[in-house]
Design an enzyme around this catalytic site. Structure first.
Site: not given
Length: 319
Positions: A39, A226, A253
């Site tokens: 998540g 990049g 994340d």
């Protein structure tokens, strides 16, 4: 109290490894399957905790076996769980993920309990949060909860990082509250209409975010090419750290979490983005959105081996 607060989705990931994705109606045999905590919100919170920061997690899980396992995982990573909402009539969110031989992935997400998080839950949590410097949010939970979190964070003087994923859920209102956004190529195209294929087109997208959507600061993640940092009208290209990719799930994340940690330490956006490039590189070299997240010891060891520096110095090969 925690330095960083994360408001977002919490899932259990069911990850299958295969050479290639099956076509429509096709059956293939994969190599292995793993059940891993995931998540976007939970991944970002865990990334921050692995990097040594104290973290609040605001989100919603079901009263089921997945929810219990996730809560246990949070506690093992020393993430504050008192703001978790426990839902009886919804299952914990679940993502079914397929990773192919190139380390790219497809993902089917069932939101479950994530959709139960509401404005009241967020407001109640923020009434008990006083010392956080950074808010990390994404768009995998109801928009009303996201907007409320951003409004509460603004009132408390927190720096707001919005990971605009999935892009379909992002609204102009959410963008206006963000101090910086971290879109990938697909999300950038969805939000700006610009197909980023080069540094030049990435700069065009950064300008579009600034001039037409009111977002002064952005990091456009260009995968293994990049990232382009656009900060108040100025742009800086930050090269990716070359590694052998094993699993790209959670790479964005880990980037957002690293960015938050560096900014919480008082680093500039450029310094933070260079640090985040290292963290994301180490993440994609290991399997698991959370199990593959690096610790500071692992980062320092990697940097020593490859003559890399971070924080205050430009991340570069030392001569």
């Amino acid at each position: 109290m925690a330095e960083i607060t994360v408001v977002g989705s919490i899932n259990m990931d069911i990850v299958a490894l295969t050479n290639r994705y099956p076509g429509h109606g096709e059956t293939l045999f994969g190599h292995s399957v793993k059940t891993l905590c995931g998540g976007k919100g939970a991944n970002q919170a865990t990334a921050c905790a692995r990097l040594g920061k104290s973290v609040n997690m605001i989100g919603s899980i079901g009263l089921d076996s997945y929810g219990k396992e996730i809560e246990k995982n949070f506690k093992e990573n020393q993430i504050e769980t008192s703001f978790l909402k426990l839902v009886e009539d919804e299952s914990t969110g679940c993502a079914i993920i397929t990773v192919d031989a190139t380390a790219e992935n497809t993902m089917l997400v069932v939101k479950g309990a994530n959709d139960s998080l509401n404005e009241h839950d967020v407001q109640k949590a923020f009434s008990q949060i006083e010392t956080s410097k950074i808010l990390l949010v994404q768009m995998e939970i109801p928009e009303a909860a996201v907007i409320r979190a951003m409004m509460e964070a603004k009132r408390k003087g927190m720096f707001i990082i919005l990971d605009p994923a999935p892009a379909e859920g992002v609204t102009k209102q959410a963008l206006l509250y963000a101090d910086i956004i971290t879109p990938n190529l697909q999300e950038t195209k969805q939000l700006t209409g610009i197909d980023v294929t080069s540094i030049k087109t990435a700069i065009e997208a950064g300008k579009y975010f600034d001039q037409y959507l009111g977002v002064k600061n952005s990091v456009i993640k260009m995968a293994d090419k990049g990232a382009l940092l656009y900060e108040n009208g100025k742009s800086i290209f930050i090269e990716a750290i070359p590694v052998k990719a094993v699993d790209t799930v959670g790479a964005g994340d880990s980037y957002a979490g690293a960015l938050a940690c560096a900014l919480a330490d008082g680093e500039s956006l450029e310094s933070a983005a260079r640090f985040a490039a290292i963290v994301a590189a180490l993440k994609v070299s290991k399997l698991g959105a959370q199990s593959g997240l690096p610790t500071m010891d692992q980062i320092n060891e990697y940097c020593a081996e490859h003559n890399l520096t971070y924080y205050g110095l430009q991340t570069r090969q030392l001569r």
